[in-house]
Design an enzyme around this catalytic site. Structure first.
Site, PDB file in Angstrom:
ATOM      1  N   ILE A  52      26.346  -6.727 -25.883  1.00  0.00           N
ATOM      2  CA  ILE A  52      27.438  -7.540 -26.420  1.00  0.00           C
ATOM      3  C   ILE A  52      27.261  -7.825 -27.891  1.00  0.00           C
ATOM      4  O   ILE A  52      28.130  -8.444 -28.501  1.00  0.00           O
ATOM      5  CB  ILE A  52      27.620  -8.859 -25.639  1.00  0.00           C
ATOM      6  CG1 ILE A  52      26.280  -9.588 -25.500  1.00  0.00           C
ATOM      7  CG2 ILE A  52      28.255  -8.616 -24.295  1.00  0.00           C
ATOM      8  CD1 ILE A  52      26.399 -10.934 -24.805  1.00  0.00           C
ATOM      9  N   GLY A  53      26.185  -7.375 -28.479  1.00  0.00           N
ATOM     10  CA  GLY A  53      26.045  -7.647 -29.906  1.00  0.00           C
ATOM     11  C   GLY A  53      24.767  -7.090 -30.468  1.00  0.00           C
ATOM     12  O   GLY A  53      23.871  -6.664 -29.739  1.00  0.00           O
ATOM     13  N   GLY A  86      22.220  -7.998 -33.898  1.00  0.00           N
ATOM     14  CA  GLY A  86      21.998  -8.832 -35.077  1.00  0.00           C
ATOM     15  C   GLY A  86      20.754  -8.380 -35.795  1.00  0.00           C
ATOM     16  O   GLY A  86      20.147  -7.375 -35.428  1.00  0.00           O
ATOM     17  N   ASP A 143      20.321 -19.449 -41.456  1.00  0.00           N
ATOM     18  CA  ASP A 143      21.331 -18.389 -41.411  1.00  0.00           C
ATOM     19  C   ASP A 143      22.593 -18.933 -40.753  1.00  0.00           C
ATOM     20  O   ASP A 143      23.069 -18.391 -39.767  1.00  0.00           O
ATOM     21  CB  ASP A 143      20.781 -17.173 -40.667  1.00  0.00           C
ATOM     22  CG  ASP A 143      21.563 -15.899 -41.006  1.00  0.00           C
ATOM     23  OD1 ASP A 143      22.405 -15.961 -41.929  1.00  0.00           O
ATOM     24  OD2 ASP A 143      21.352 -14.872 -40.348  1.00  0.00           O
ATOM     25  N   GLY A 185      17.715  -8.133 -33.431  1.00  0.00           N
ATOM     26  CA  GLY A 185      17.656  -7.256 -32.274  1.00  0.00           C
ATOM     27  C   GLY A 185      18.994  -7.205 -31.573  1.00  0.00           C
ATOM     28  O   GLY A 185      19.997  -7.717 -32.068  1.00  0.00           O
ATOM     29  N   GLU A 186      18.998  -6.571 -30.410  1.00  0.00           N
ATOM     30  CA  GLU A 186      20.251  -6.378 -29.695  1.00  0.00           C
ATOM     31  C   GLU A 186      20.428  -7.437 -28.611  1.00  0.00           C
ATOM     32  O   GLU A 186      19.455  -7.942 -28.067  1.00  0.00           O
ATOM     33  CB  GLU A 186      20.255  -4.981 -29.073  1.00  0.00           C
ATOM     34  CG  GLU A 186      20.070  -3.909 -30.138  1.00  0.00           C
ATOM     35  CD  GLU A 186      20.388  -2.527 -29.635  1.00  0.00           C
ATOM     36  OE1 GLU A 186      19.933  -2.209 -28.524  1.00  0.00           O
ATOM     37  OE2 GLU A 186      21.087  -1.794 -30.347  1.00  0.00           O
TER      38      GLU A 186
END
Ligand SMILES: *[C@@H]1O[C@H](CO)[C@@H](O)[C@H](O)[C@H]1NC(C)=O
Ligand SMILES: *[C@@H]1O[C@H](CO)[C@@H](O)[C@H](O)[C@H]1NC(C)=O
Ligand SMILES: *[C@@H]1O[C@H](CO)[C@@H](O)[C@H](O)[C@H]1NC(C)=O
Ligand SMILES: *[C@@H]1O[C@H](CO)[C@@H](O)[C@H](O)[C@H]1NC(C)=O
Ligand SMILES: *[C@@H]1O[C@H](CO)[C@@H](O)[C@H](O)[C@H]1NC(C)=O
Ligand SMILES: *[C@@H]1O[C@H](CO)[C@@H](O)[C@H](O)[C@H]1NC(C)=O
Ligand SMILES: *[C@@H]1O[C@H](CO)[C@@H](O)[C@H](O)[C@H]1NC(C)=O
Length: 674
Positions: free
Chosen positions: A353-354, A356, A472, A359-360
């Site tokens: 689903i994503g 970054g 962040d 990591g995944e």
């Protein structure tokens, strides 16, 4: 009898039994040990019907081999054993587990029955599980070790009887109290090959409840806790459904309660003791044994009370010092890699689903049906295992409704994985900057989001015992749930992943240009005020529905901050508003804009703290200072400013200058048209 054994023998049945019963009980053990007359109690068997093999194939040979491995290895006096037979596609995996209190002769007998019954009941199934009171046994064509599984399941209910017993409020509270503690105790009880715990509680003056929970010891502690808790939920939820006793049998764990002591406290050493005295008269043995046990009980009682006292004391002290408890928490957070692989379908791309910087992210479904987001960290992090666990522990303690909850972690085979609650909607940036795909957020929702994010960051900065600087903050790190509540994600990542790795991504610092404060972007100095800066940029983005442009090359002056500043000084703040907004609350928009501009002040001292921001947002009549021109470090002005700083006589001058401006601006805000 060593100290450790004494704890193990912390014998609650014996405590409540009279000496006469105790003698009978010991005699019973003696008879069982010597003659092994008792038969195993069969509960149920479950065979898959949709996946079968044909007789006289490699699989059936392997299965037979496996079952013989299981039944023959039980002589080695282990209550749990797993084995594999065959290779390639015909491999069969299997395991057995005996209940934690069952003496080895009964364990051996039970596993013997189980191997026979399972192959006759499931002649062609490639997967099956069988439950006895004394043991469970399962096999499969799949790799089933270290993996928490809750299906197929079987329940046994002992309906009763005596409504008087059930309807005492004590019955339910005793049941709840037992199963509040047993999952934890079972998860942390790993001794040898046993992950097992029992507990008793008075339901009334005449009724005592006895509970038991056990997992296969190949599970991670966290998996064990979840499995037993889920199993217990089967009957605790709606008090016991009128049952005076019940069992929930899963492939990976079992739980049971009764109103009589159905489990035994005979350990491994008492049969040895008795067997050793074969030709002495039984009465003498019994007397000696009773004496020993009574002495042991007195000792254990003392130990037990000291433990209770110590535990109470410990609870009162700061849990930072409470090392044991920390380990407890940590273990209950740990997931096995096999469970995570099963939950995410082996990290399949469909589940992704994503992705970054760290990591995944995959969507996963735990065996209990809970949806989770599984973040698989890039594995080249140099951080050590202990360090990682410590960070996980700190982060897991942060609980706030505007933070994404960390459910657990997994560290195995070089993988570092974090498991978070699953937040159904996409991140805020999809709503703000991708309106084609998503519906527009109303002003009401935007205001709620701004307030929620502010509270979440405040918690990270001030309310939690740790001071966490997110570093962040940006819309893609804010997730929205179904009710459009914002939840900050990725907090604490900078602590959790070794920094040298992250620096690889930006070649400088953690964070995303466009949201970074000038002092952080240029000098790598971060503080709460750098988060405040990022928050300010995000607030302006939420108001305007536009992304702050952040290219270093372009010297355009139309970035969001200057745009907002120009609208503000032109006294036309509503020009900044997202044109798609149908309606809005003017003073809320103004307030947010003013907060946004205050947050992006170049001098960190001029930015409000998150605490101040939250009070601005929650208090309608509060006076706010007037913002100065924000930092435009993207356009070379920054350099000019920093040169000025250097040429001025020092930081303190600069500081007093700005605070006097601050005071002035408070007065100024009184004249500002609202
Ligand atoms: C096992 O339990 C199911 C219900 O859970 C029941 O339908 C079935 O008859 C039982 N099988 C055996 C062999 O007892
Ligand atoms: C058998 O059925 C279960 C559910 O009924 C399913 O989860 C499983 O994938 C099926 N197995 C095969 C090999 O079709
Ligand atoms: C399987 O093998 C046994 C002995 O090797 C034989 O008696 C039996 O008939 C075979 N069964 C089938 C279905 O081939
Ligand atoms: C037993 O299970 C563990 C995982 O818990 C696995 O690594 C090991 O290979 C298994 N042993 C056998 C003989 O299959
Ligand atoms: C126990 O199981 C292993 C396989 O895991 C097997 O090689 C061994 O022969 C078994 N032990 C006995 C005593 O049968
Ligand atoms: C599988 O096992 C058989 C004997 O049990 C052996 O002959 C064969 O080479 C093995 N295959 C592999 C791929 O290891
Ligand atoms: C439970 O009840 C028994 C007898 O009624 C009593 O001796 C015992 O102290 C009670 N235990 C607890 C924990 O209250």
């Amino acid at each position: 009898m060593g100290k450790g054994k004494c704890i193990h023998y912390n014998n609650r049945i014996m405590i409540t039994k009279s000496n006469k019963n105790l003698t009978l009980f010991l005699l019973g053990t003696l008879v069982l040990t010597v003659t092994q007359t008792s038969a195993s109690v069969f509960n149920n068997v479950s065979c898959t019907s949709n996946n079968t093999f044909t007789p006289n194939t490699t699989f059936s040979t392997n299965l037979n081999t496996l079952l013989s491995y299981l039944s023959s290895n039980v002589t080695n006096n282990v209550r749990f054993f797993n084995a594999t037979a065959g290779n390639d596609s015909d491999t069969v995996y299997g395991l057995y587990m005996c209940r934690g209190d069952v003496p080895f002769p009964l364990c051996r007998e039970c596993v013997g029955f189980a191997t026979q019954t399972i192959s006759s009941s499931c002649p062609t199934s490639k997967e099956a599980v069988i439950w006895y009171n004394e043991c469970l046994l399962r096999y499969s064509y799949r790799f089933i070790f270290s993996k928490m599984e809750e299906w197929p399941r079987h329940q046994i209910k002992i309906p009763l009887g005596d409504p008087v017993v059930l309807h005492t409020s004590g019955f339910y509270s005793a049941l709840v109290s037992i199963f509040n503690e047993l999952p934890n105790e079972a998860a942390l009880s790993l001794s040898g090959s046993n992950r097992y715990a029992v507990k008793q509680e008075n339901a009334s003056s005449s009724v005592t409840l006895y509970g038991l929970a056990q997992c296969t010891p190949d599970l991670a502690a966290g998996d064990c806790k979840r499995c037993t808790a889920d199993a217990a939920a089967q009957f605790v939820k709606s008090c016991c459904g009128g049952n005076i006793g019940a069992s929930a049998l899963f492939p990976s764990c079992i739980v049971r309660y009764e109103t009589y002591p159905f489990y035994q406290h005979s350990g491994t050493s008492s049969p040895t003791m008795i067997e050793g005295g074969g030709n002495i008269r039984t009465e003498v043995i019994v007397i000696v044994v009773v004496l020993v046990v009574v002495l042991a009980m007195v000792f254990c009682f003392g130990y037990f009370f000291i433990q209770i006292k110590a535990r109470k004391k410990r609870k009162e002290t700061n849990d930072k010092e409470n090392f044991g408890q920390e380990i407890t928490v940590l273990e209950s957070l740990e997931f096995g890699l096999a469970t995570i692989e099963a939950a995410t379908n082996n990290f399949s791309q469909d589940q992704r689903i994503g992705k970054g910087g760290y990591g995944e992210v995959y969507k996963g479904i735990l065996p209990n049906g809970e949806e989770v987001a599984v973040k698989r960290l890039s594995t080249n992090s140099k951080q050590g295992a202990e360090e990682f666990k410590n960070e996980v522990l700190l982060i897991a303690k942060l609980q706030h409704k505007n933070l994404v909850r960390l459910i657990g972690f997994c560290q195995e085979d070089g993988e570092k994985i974090l498991i978070y609650e699953y937040v159904p909607n996409k991140s805020l940036d999809h709503f703000l900057f991708d309106p084609q795909k998503h519906r527009q957020l109303t002003w009401l929702e935007r205001y709620k989001i701004i307030k929620g994010i502010a509270r979440g960051i405040l918690y990270l900065h001030e309310d939690s015992r740790l001071k966490i600087i997110q570093r962040d903050i940006k819309p893609s790190n804010v997730l929205l749930d179904n009710a459009i509540n914002p939840k900050i994600s990725d907090f604490g990542m900078a602590r959790m992943v070794a920094t040298d790795q992250i620096q690889g991504c930006t070649n400088r610092v953690v964070g995303t240009y466009g949201y970074m404060s000038p002092e952080y972007a240029m000098h790598g100095q971060f503080s709460e005020k750098s988060d405040v800066f990022s928050f300010g940029v995000m607030v302006l983005e939420i108001i305007s529905g536009k992304k702050n442009s952040c290219s270093f090359e372009s010297h355009r002056v139309d970035d969001l901050l200057s745009h907002a500043w120009n609208q503000w000084t032109d006294e036309s703040p509503f020009q900044l508003l997202d044109p798609n907004l149908q309606s809005y609350v003017p003073n809320e928009v103004e307030k947010c804009m003013q907060i946004g501009l205050l947050c992006v002040q170049e001098n960190p001292d001029n930015r409000p703290t998150m605490g101040t921001i939250v009070s601005y947002l929650s208090n309608p009549s509060v006076e706010m200072p007037f913002p100065l021109e924000p930092a435009f470090f993207m356009h070379g002005r920054m350099i000019r400013h920093s040169v000025e700083h250097e040429s001025s006589s020092g930081y303190s001058t600069n500081h007093s200058f700005s605070s006097s401006v601050n005071k002035m601006s408070i007065t100024a805000s009184a004249f500002f048209p609202r």
